[in-house]
Design a protein around this motif. Sequence first.
Motif, PDB file in Angstrom:
ATOM      1  N   LYS A  11       0.846  -1.182   0.000  1.00 13.17           N
ATOM      2  CA  LYS A  11       0.000   0.000   0.000  1.00 13.17           C
ATOM      3  C   LYS A  11       0.885   1.236   0.000  1.00 13.17           C
ATOM      4  CE  LYS A  11      -0.599   0.308   5.034  1.00 13.17           C
ATOM      5  NZ  LYS A  11      -1.565   0.292   6.152  1.00 13.17           N
ATOM      6  N   SER A  12       0.307   2.353  -0.383  1.00 19.13           N
ATOM      7  CA  SER A  12       1.047   3.610  -0.363  1.00 19.13           C
ATOM      8  C   SER A  12       1.190   4.077   1.083  1.00 19.13           C
ATOM      9  CB  SER A  12       0.318   4.673  -1.187  1.00 19.13           C
ATOM     10  OG  SER A  12       0.278   4.301  -2.548  1.00 19.13           O
ATOM     11  N   VAL A  13       2.417   4.331   1.498  1.00 19.66           N
ATOM     12  CA  VAL A  13       2.701   4.743   2.872  1.00 19.66           C
ATOM     13  C   VAL A  13       2.950   6.248   2.896  1.00 19.66           C
ATOM     14  CG1 VAL A  13       4.356   4.536   4.772  1.00 19.66           C
ATOM     15  CG2 VAL A  13       3.594   2.494   3.551  1.00 19.66           C
ATOM     16  N   LEU A  96      11.050  -2.468  -2.528  1.00 19.47           N
ATOM     17  CA  LEU A  96      11.130  -1.837  -1.214  1.00 19.47           C
ATOM     18  C   LEU A  96      10.131  -2.481  -0.244  1.00 19.47           C
ATOM     19  CD1 LEU A  96      11.413   1.881  -2.360  1.00 19.47           C
ATOM     20  CD2 LEU A  96      13.227   0.535  -1.299  1.00 19.47           C
ATOM     21  N   CYS A  97       8.944  -2.811  -0.739  1.00 21.61           N
ATOM     22  CA  CYS A  97       7.954  -3.490   0.092  1.00 21.61           C
ATOM     23  C   CYS A  97       8.490  -4.834   0.568  1.00 21.61           C
ATOM     24  CB  CYS A  97       6.658  -3.674  -0.703  1.00 21.61           C
ATOM     25  SG  CYS A  97       5.326  -4.471   0.225  1.00 21.61           S
ATOM     26  N   CYS A  98       9.134  -5.560  -0.322  1.00 19.18           N
ATOM     27  CA  CYS A  98       9.718  -6.863   0.046  1.00 19.18           C
ATOM     28  C   CYS A  98      10.832  -6.710   1.086  1.00 19.18           C
ATOM     29  CB  CYS A  98      10.254  -7.565  -1.187  1.00 19.18           C
ATOM     30  SG  CYS A  98       8.984  -8.110  -2.346  1.00 19.18           S
ATOM     31  N   LYS A  99      11.449  -5.548   1.127  1.00 13.08           N
ATOM     32  CA  LYS A  99      12.489  -5.261   2.113  1.00 13.08           C
ATOM     33  C   LYS A  99      11.907  -4.771   3.441  1.00 13.08           C
ATOM     34  CE  LYS A  99      16.381  -6.101  -0.092  1.00 13.08           C
ATOM     35  NZ  LYS A  99      17.384  -7.058   0.449  1.00 13.08           N
ATOM     36  N   GLY A 100      10.571  -4.716   3.518  1.00  8.14           N
ATOM     37  CA  GLY A 100       9.930  -4.276   4.747  1.00  8.14           C
ATOM     38  C   GLY A 100       9.840  -2.777   4.900  1.00  8.14           C
ATOM     39  N   VAL A 137       2.001  -3.045   4.350  1.00  9.26           N
ATOM     40  CA  VAL A 137       1.151  -3.981   3.607  1.00  9.26           C
ATOM     41  C   VAL A 137      -0.260  -3.972   4.193  1.00  9.26           C
ATOM     42  CG1 VAL A 137       3.093  -5.462   2.983  1.00  9.26           C
ATOM     43  CG2 VAL A 137       1.793  -5.954   5.063  1.00  9.26           C
ATOM     44  N   ARG A 138      -1.194  -4.498   3.416  1.00 11.82           N
ATOM     45  CA  ARG A 138      -2.567  -4.673   3.870  1.00 11.82           C
ATOM     46  C   ARG A 138      -3.037  -6.067   3.466  1.00 11.82           C
ATOM     47  NH1 ARG A 138      -4.617  -0.004  -0.111  1.00 11.82           N
ATOM     48  NH2 ARG A 138      -3.528  -0.684  -1.972  1.00 11.82           N
ATOM     49  N   LYS A 140      -4.903  -8.850   1.389  1.00 13.51           N
ATOM     50  CA  LYS A 140      -5.249  -8.950  -0.031  1.00 13.51           C
ATOM     51  C   LYS A 140      -6.744  -8.685  -0.204  1.00 13.51           C
ATOM     52  CE  LYS A 140      -4.854 -11.959  -4.063  1.00 13.51           C
ATOM     53  NZ  LYS A 140      -4.394 -13.270  -4.577  1.00 13.51           N
ATOM     54  N   GLY A 141      -7.067  -7.870  -1.173  1.00 19.55           N
ATOM     55  CA  GLY A 141      -8.463  -7.547  -1.441  1.00 19.55           C
ATOM     56  C   GLY A 141      -8.919  -6.222  -0.865  1.00 19.55           C
ATOM     57  N   GLU A 142      -8.083  -5.566  -0.054  1.00 18.37           N
ATOM     58  CA  GLU A 142      -8.474  -4.296   0.553  1.00 18.37           C
ATOM     59  C   GLU A 142      -8.278  -3.097  -0.378  1.00 18.37           C
ATOM     60  OE1 GLU A 142      -7.981  -5.012   5.361  1.00 18.37           O
ATOM     61  OE2 GLU A 142      -6.423  -3.903   4.283  1.00 18.37           O
ATOM     62  N   ALA A 143      -7.452  -3.261  -1.399  1.00 17.68           N
ATOM     63  CA  ALA A 143      -7.232  -2.151  -2.328  1.00 17.68           C
ATOM     64  C   ALA A 143      -8.514  -1.835  -3.091  1.00 17.68           C
ATOM     65  CB  ALA A 143      -6.113  -2.512  -3.300  1.00 17.68           C
ATOM     66  N   LYS A 144      -8.797  -0.554  -3.265  1.00 19.65           N
ATOM     67  CA  LYS A 144     -10.001  -0.139  -3.980  1.00 19.65           C
ATOM     68  C   LYS A 144      -9.711  -0.126  -5.474  1.00 19.65           C
ATOM     69  CE  LYS A 144     -11.759   2.636  -0.133  1.00 19.65           C
ATOM     70  NZ  LYS A 144     -12.152   3.984   0.335  1.00 19.65           N
TER      71      LYS A 144
END
Length: 256
Positions: A11-13, A96-100, A137-138, A140-144
């Motif tokens: 998700k966008s942080v 970057l997401c995979c790197k936490g 992260v969120r 799966k399925g929460e993204a609009k």
Amino acid sequence: MNLYEAIFVRKSVHKYIFEPLEEDLLNEIRSHFAELPNLLGDFETDILICDNIRKSFHIRQLHRVKAPYYILFYSEETARCQMNMGYLMEQMNLYLCCKGLGACFVGSTAVPGSLQQKDSLKLIGILAFGKSKESPVRRKGEAKRLPLDELCVFKEIPRSWMKQLLEAARYAPSSMNIQPWRFVVFDDRIHVFTKKHKADYMEKYRWEEVNFGIMFANIMIAAEELWLDVDLIRLENITQKSFPNNQYVLSAIMRT
């Protein structure tokens, strides 16, 4: 978590912890970018990581994202350079997401003049990143996102791997979540279109090429995960056709 898995949960942080990252990690990020393939052609590209731990780096934008680091993405100015950069930026975003780490696309390139160019290359896009105050992260399925039946025209019942490619495309982030892509799906190919826009809407859609590059990155990451050989090409027989409300972009074709 790998890049494919990150597509569905990142998700966008917007809120970050202003703590420095290890130099080894920053070097890994630079090295990873250097290894990325381009979307189309042989573009000359580069990045610059800007340290904002002391909050001295300023970007002029309506909704400013204050982050401890920014990646500035540079490219030579050629046709499709923005689409190519979107393709590279999304791969970095997922990495970057995979790197936490948290990350967010920045909807502006309004930085100090000295940073508008890097040698002969022009600034194309910016990615904010760093340690996140919240989970990056969120579930799966929460993204609009729009459902597939609103995005796709199916000429026949799609196979399971085709649906997986389209799901990855559907989850792609876009500026203001406009989701400009539409797909015509037939057999082993996806023809990608965008809606034609009136002139007064062009400001809203000025990042459209970058958006499409982001979406194509998701398709190609999914293809690699599924062990599929997919080519992104522009078909002349479609290019020459006239569509009243849509404009042809590219096709994703399964290589046999």
